[in-house]
Design a protein around this motif. Sequence first.
Motif, short mmCIF file in Angstrom:
data_model
loop_
_atom_site.label_atom_id
_atom_site.label_comp_id
_atom_site.label_asym_id
_atom_site.label_seq_id
_atom_site.Cartn_x
_atom_site.Cartn_y
_atom_site.Cartn_z
N PHE A 64 20.43 13.26 9.51
CA PHE A 64 19.81 12.49 8.41
C PHE A 64 20.54 12.59 7.17
CE2 PHE A 64 16.93 11.99 4.53
CZ PHE A 64 16.22 10.84 5.04
N ARG A 65 20.95 11.27 6.67
CA ARG A 65 21.57 10.85 5.54
C ARG A 65 20.73 10.03 4.61
NH1 ARG A 65 27.45 9.55 7.22
NH2 ARG A 65 26.48 8.09 8.40
N LYS A 66 20.54 10.33 3.38
CA LYS A 66 19.59 9.46 2.52
C LYS A 66 20.17 8.18 2.53
CE LYS A 66 17.92 13.22 -0.47
NZ LYS A 66 17.57 13.92 -1.61
N THR A 67 21.64 7.97 2.44
CA THR A 67 22.20 6.71 2.12
C THR A 67 22.36 5.61 3.22
OG1 THR A 67 24.18 7.51 2.11
CG2 THR A 67 23.09 7.67 -0.12
N SER A 69 20.74 4.01 6.69
CA SER A 69 19.44 3.91 7.41
C SER A 69 19.71 4.01 8.88
CB SER A 69 18.95 2.29 7.07
OG SER A 69 20.00 1.45 7.50
#
Length: 133
Positions: A64-67, A69
């Motif tokens: 998972f990466r916040k930046t 999608s």
Amino acid sequence: TRLLHPRHGHRRVYWAQVERIPTPEALRALERGVEIQGRKTLPGRAWLLDPQPEVPPRDPPIRFRKTVSDCWIGLELAEGKNRQVRRMTAAAGHPTLRLMRVQIGGYALGGLPPGQWKELTAEERALVLSRDL
């Protein structure tokens, strides 16, 4: 094994959770076929899943990466070579985070829970052995 053998060319439908939202051009490239391992894949179908499916969480969880999608796409292919979907989506600029085969030939996953299986009836087995789906 007949259902899975590439010679029979059963249609396979996959759901792939990919990084970023593919553009219409990226989806068209997947449909036309992309070059992987020195050869072009056969044409198929590719589309954004709408609505996005609600799938049970994966253990271990996906990266998972916040930046960055992600979204789910559908792919329908006539071949199912080893790691083909993952290689195709990566070649189109959208690496696969999670992958599910939801249909092969006339057999759909439907509401079958993760880790479960369904034994085919005698009629279903005869259908697979008697002709291509």
